[in-house]
Design an enzyme around this catalytic site. Structure first.
Site, mmCIF file in Angstrom:
data_model
loop_
_atom_site.group_PDB
_atom_site.id
_atom_site.type_symbol
_atom_site.label_atom_id
_atom_site.label_comp_id
_atom_site.label_asym_id
_atom_site.label_seq_id
_atom_site.Cartn_x
_atom_site.Cartn_y
_atom_site.Cartn_z
ATOM 1 N N ASP A 259 0.865 -1.173 0.000
ATOM 2 C CA ASP A 259 0.000 0.000 0.000
ATOM 3 C C ASP A 259 0.910 1.233 0.000
ATOM 4 O OD1 ASP A 259 -2.294 1.737 0.512
ATOM 5 O OD2 ASP A 259 -1.508 1.856 2.551
ATOM 6 N N ASP B 166 -1.708 -0.785 5.854
ATOM 7 C CA ASP B 166 -2.003 -0.251 7.184
ATOM 8 C C ASP B 166 -3.427 0.253 7.323
ATOM 9 O OD1 ASP B 166 -1.772 2.039 5.569
ATOM 10 O OD2 ASP B 166 -1.208 3.258 7.305
ATOM 11 N N THR C 297 -0.046 5.045 1.067
ATOM 12 C CA THR C 297 -0.181 6.015 2.151
ATOM 13 C C THR C 297 -0.031 5.356 3.515
ATOM 14 O OG1 THR C 297 -1.691 7.297 0.781
ATOM 15 C CG2 THR C 297 -1.640 7.803 3.136
#
Length: 704
Positions: A387, A589, A389
């Site tokens: 991922d 996250d 960000t």
């Protein structure tokens, strides 16, 4: 005499007291507090061995705080009465034999008369004999039956010396496994127990601090600037800017006001909110990941499961071979030698020990691993999916570009913006001030008092003109400033996913500031290190626009990326990779990563990730550092290598011992001694710390 006890009071409110022990000894002493359950005024006592804490609920009207502390001190420091059965207890069950109970029969044997020696030997061996009989009654021919057959043969031959030696050595192997398991759990608990979320619970006109796990749906909580939102809920009053990138993958701060929804784990960057919880707090806080400790023992690596299945399948052949030897030779000693030398004991011991030792070392590196199976998958992963960000980036803004207009210079605009923003601690303001400092621009104050407009921007007065710095909503919609001079730049910045600030004075636009989320300092190094370890593909999945994704991928050396990916898109993408035959490691996250983390062969989540993402992940990076990944990959590879080398050693050594027993070269006692010595040696080898390559485990910019 009892050594001094140093326990910390970590929670102290009328009617509620929580103690925590720092050392293992103090944590054990806390368990004695449960005995006060029936004491006058004590309403309830909850002891948490994993959290090393004791929570006492009491009635202040019946027992005061001072009296309660005295009673607690007396209960926790009083020496327990000696247990007369403790020393005579032989090998306990598989849950955890005591070392004293194991060695006592050997130490006591020379001091006892012959008849009593036999009784002690039989009593010590009885639990294993009983387990074998239970397995036999269930129609199983497993390692318990094999051990029981060897023990029964020693009893029939009245060879109680060999019986005692066999029992003690087998028990020693179980003790080592139990000890390692407890050490592993303690290390994981220590790494996870440090992180918790507190909540300001409002009840009427009063506020009190509570653990977020105590919140219930309908509770009203106050969240102030810089605090994590403790539970899912709805804003009842107030305004603020919330970083919810953990849930949506968007780096931009989100404006929140009355009636809007907020998510647990989001960070309130600006403002103050009164929130009504819509979910119980214990469903969303970080501490819930403590449950991973209980899962770890029930999740075994497939290589471990295969080894144990092989061990169980070998047991019937050992029994059959012993029976054939006895039928052919008529010599019970040779049959006993065959029974006492088996492969399964060492295999079933060495493999879980190697994996548990790896899990313990992983905790020290900054990773909580849910089970050995995930270490194996991490070692075999040939595709890593990241991922963006909050995973590849810091989720903290920096100034990317400044475009002045209407006759102003770039330096003048940055100097004025920094002069306004230096009064405020929010991340966007800090980014502007840091940029001015990095360029050596001094910004003496010439403006009037700065007014902060929550979730909008700042306003002041300079040389009689109103100065504004803030969002488009603030300067264009609220203040009516024309921003068309920057329209072309604004379109490009929006396409690239930048956060935009507008600087105006006297109703005229002076400059536009584009801010973005920079990559983690270690991200490029981590990607290069993984490729050097044999990872074939590194892919970035992000919900951001194509422009931002392409720019970030180029900076980090990533050649494959997918932009504007929704949670369902990420889930399907991971599934397609697995169907192509890849072993996929997913690193994320956010709440939008949770489904993909669960679908991946092994899912890794950052410590500050969303609760659902952490729950879905197989590995949590507790130090929030990407550099843990290549270290963990090396550890996983070393674990598989050690399991395989131990397996080869076990098969080779026990084959030689088996041949020695068949041809009468080794006696049953010598065979048992050599076999169990080999087992213990392999177990000790499995416990050794793993040697890892010298990678930068804590690069600049990492967060602890």
């Amino acid at each position: 005499m009892m050594k001094p006890v140093s326990l910390a009071i970590v929670h102290d409110l009328p009617g509620r007291l929580r103690l925590r022990g720092g050392s293992t000894r103090e944590a054990t002493l806390l368990s004695r507090g449960v005995s006060l359950q029936t004491h006058a005024g004590v309403l309830a006592i909850h002891h948490s061995p994993v959290g090393r804490s004791l929570l006492v609920l009491y009635d202040p009207a019946v027992i005061g705080r001072s009296d309660l502390l005295l009673v607690l001190y007396d209960a926790l420091t009083r020496e327990p009465a000696p247990d007369a059965t403790a020393l005579s207890a032989p090998v306990q069950d598989r849950g955890g034999p005591s070392l004293l109970g194991l060695m006592f029969p050997l130490a006591l044997r020379p001091l006892l008369p012959m008849g009593l020696r036999q009784i002690v030997a039989f009593k010590t061996a009885w639990p294993r004999l009983r387990r074998g009989l239970v397995s036999l009654a269930r129609g199983l021919l497993d390692i318990d039956v094999l051990d029981a057959a060897a023990i029964a043969l020693c009893i029939v031959r009245r060879d109680f010396r060999t019986l005692t030696t066999i029992t003690v050595l087998l028990g020693l192997g179980e003790f080592l496994e139990s000890w390692t398991r407890k050490r592993s759990e303690a290390s994981l608990a220590d790494s996870l127990a440090r992180h918790s979320i507190r909540a300001s619970l409002r009840q009427g006109d009063t506020e009190r601090q509570v653990d977020a796990s105590a919140l219930r749906a309908g509770d009203m909580v106050v969240v102030r600037q810089g605090s994590f939102i403790p539970a899912d809920g709805v804003v009842m009053s107030g305004e603020g800017l919330v970083d919810q990138s953990l849930m949506s993958g968007e780096a931009k701060l989100q404006e929140k006001r009355a009636g809007t929804a907020v998510f647990a784990g989001s960070l309130l960057e600006e403002g103050e909110l009164l929130i009504q919880a819509t979910e119980d707090g214990d469903k969303t806080v970080w501490r819930r990941t403590m449950l991973l400790l209980h899962d770890a023992e029930q999740r075994k690596a497939s290589i471990q499961g295969q080894a144990e299945q092989l061990a169980s399948r070998l047991a019937p052949f050992s029994l059959l071979l012993a029976a054939l030897v006895f039928l052919v030779t008529g010599d019970p000693r040779r049959a006993a030698s065959v029974l006492l030398v088996d492969y399964s004991c060492a295999i079933k011991l060495a493999t879980p020990l190697a994996i548990l030792a790896a899990m313990r070392q992983a905790a020290s590196l900054g990773a909580a691993v849910r089970g050995g199976r995930h270490l194996e998958d991490l070692a075999k992963a040939d595709v890593f999916v990241f991922d963006k960000t909050g995973t590849l980036t810091m989720a903290a803004p920096t100034v990317r570009e400044i475009v002045p207009c209407n006759g102003w210079s770039r330096d003048e605009a940055l100097r004025l913006a920094a002069c306004l923003e230096e009064h405020f601690p929010h991340p966007v303001a800090k980014a502007v001030v840091r940029q001015a400092a990095s360029e050596g621009l001094e910004h003496a104050e010439r403006h009037a008092t700065v007014e902060y407009v929550t979730a909008h921007g700042v306003a002041s007065c300079l040389e009689g003109s109103r100065v504004l710095l803030g969002s488009r909503h603030f300067v264009e919609e609220d203040e009516g400033v024309d921003i068309s001079p920057l329209e072309g730049h604004v379109v490009r910045w929006n396409d690239q996913g930048h956060t935009i600030l507008y600087l105006t004075m006297g109703g005229e636009l002076l400059a536009g500031f584009a801010l973005d989320d920079p990559p983690r300092p270690e991200a490029a190094q981590v990607i290069a290190a993984l490729r050097g370890m044999g990872v074939r593909r590194v892919i970035m999945l992000t919900g951001d626009l194509d422009g931002m994704a392409e720019r970030m991928a180029r900076e980090l050396g990533i050649t494959e990326w997918v932009a504007q990916a929704l949670p369902d898109d990420k889930f399907r993408f991971i599934g397609e990779l697995k169907r192509e035959g890849h072993v996929v490691a997913m690193v994320g996250d956010g709440l939008n990563d949770a489904a993909a983390l669960a679908e991946a062969s092994v899912g890794c989540c950052m410590r500050r990730g969303a609760d659902m993402a952490r729950d879905a992940a197989d590995i949590v990076l507790t130090h929030n550092e990407l550099m843990t990944l290549p270290l963990l990959r090396s550890l996983a590879t070393a674990t598989l290598s050690r399991v395989q080398s131990n397996f080869a050693c076990i098969v080779g050594a026990n084959t030689l011992l088996l041949l020695g027993g068949l041809f009468g070269v080794t006696s049953p006692a010598l065979g048992a001694f050599l076999h169990n010595s080999t087992t213990v040696a392999v177990a000790v080898n499995a416990l050794r710390p793993y040697t890892l390559p010298a990678l930068a485990a804590n690069p600049v910019g990492g967060e602890r």
